[in-house]
Write an enzyme that holds these catalytic residues in place. Structure first.
Site, short mmCIF file in Angstrom:
data_model
loop_
_atom_site.label_atom_id
_atom_site.label_comp_id
_atom_site.label_asym_id
_atom_site.label_seq_id
_atom_site.Cartn_x
_atom_site.Cartn_y
_atom_site.Cartn_z
N LYS A 68 0.80 -1.22 0.00
CA LYS A 68 0.00 0.00 0.00
C LYS A 68 0.84 1.27 0.00
O LYS A 68 0.41 2.30 -0.53
CB LYS A 68 -0.97 0.00 1.19
CG LYS A 68 -2.05 -1.07 1.10
CD LYS A 68 -3.03 -0.97 2.25
CE LYS A 68 -4.13 -2.02 2.15
NZ LYS A 68 -5.14 -1.88 3.22
N ASP A 105 -10.34 2.20 1.63
CA ASP A 105 -10.56 1.69 2.99
C ASP A 105 -11.25 2.74 3.86
O ASP A 105 -12.15 2.40 4.65
CB ASP A 105 -9.22 1.32 3.64
CG ASP A 105 -8.62 0.05 3.08
OD1 ASP A 105 -9.40 -0.82 2.63
OD2 ASP A 105 -7.39 -0.08 3.09
#
Length: 275
Positions: A68, A105
């Site tokens: 990420k 997210d």
């Protein structure tokens, strides 16, 4: 003649990922028979070469740990949401060859909470201090009007969480993990720790708990989530988060809205039951 469009989830380890199940369910529901969604074991060292091999058939990537942050230098642009936590979990590959990074997210957390009727809280607690905890703080910055207390295991982790709070514009107080049962006094508790970490706290759930957001989805329910539900508290689980962030990924990669939330959730539930 249709051209196959490709997407995939990358990470290491990746065999456990439910993303293929969720995205393929969305493609079926949307009638995207020429779309495929795969799974690739890719670590930080292998990521640049993988990205270089992507051709015009690729529409997007889902990224999990440890990629990420590693992907950011390989992108042309990232959204303010992704920049706020220095984490990208979604890459959209445009028709002109650009690579755009986003973080679904954070809005996924907010959508999962809204689904349970949580739109604003006066204070909140966070259990843990890892990467998911920073995303939780970013979400709480948008809905928490007061202080967030983070329960952590070390002074270093405490400093990190206070730093994230300053960066994200949310007041963060830190407390030692030994006092974690006090977290449940807040109207919203977000548990971001690995499996088994909060099991010992299940006995401390109060008689009238607020809302628990436990980011785990396997094993489920966790001991904490089960105790919380037994006492009548609202529980948001990791599958809720996974589905809501995947909905946003599908919409960005395919350009089709709305993505089929119910079908994706049903597919995820079935896959977990089959394990």
């Amino acid at each position: 003649m249709s051209t196959t469009r490709r997407a995939a989830v990358l990470g290491s380890p990746i065999a456990h990922s439910l993303s293929p199940v969720l995205h393929r369910a969305a493609y079926r529901e949307l009638g995207l028979s020429d779309w495929t969604y795969g799974r690739h074991e890719v670590d930080e060292a292998a990521l640049p070469a993988f990205m270089e091999r992507l051709d015009a058939t690729w529409a997007g990537l889902s990224l999990t740990m440890p990629l990420k942050r590693a992907v950011i230098p390989l992108l042309d642009e990232i959204t303010p949401t992704a920049a706020s936590v220095e984490a990208v979990n979604t890459v959209v590959l445009t028709g002109d060859g650009r690579r755009l990074g986003d973080n679904t997210d954070i809005p996924g957390m907010l959508a999962a909470l809204r689904e349970r009727g949580v739109r604003q809280v006066e204070r909140a607690s966070v259990l843990g201090a890892g990467a998911t905890a920073s995303s939780a703080l970013a979400a709480l910055a948008r809905i928490c009007t007061g202080e967030v207390t983070a329960y952590v295991r070390s002074d270093a982790r405490a400093a990190e969480m206070r730093g994230w709070g300053e960066r994200l514009g949310v007041p963060v107080r830190t407390a030692p993990w030994e006092d974690a049962a006090a977290a449940f006094e807040a109207p919203l508790t977000v548990a971001t720790t690995p499996a088994g970490t909060t099991d010992a706290l299940a006995a401390a759930v109060p008689a009238r708990p607020g809302t628990l957001f436990d980011v785990l989805y396997e094993p489920w329910p966790t001991a904490l989530a089960a105790a919380w539900a037994d006492r009548g508290g609202a529980v948001v689980g990791g599958l809720d988060l996974l589905v809501h962030q995947a909905v946003l990924q599908v919409e960005q990669m395919t350009g089709r809205t709305p993505a089929p939330l119910a079908a994706m959730r049903s597919a995820g539930e079935a896959a977990l039951l089959a394990r």
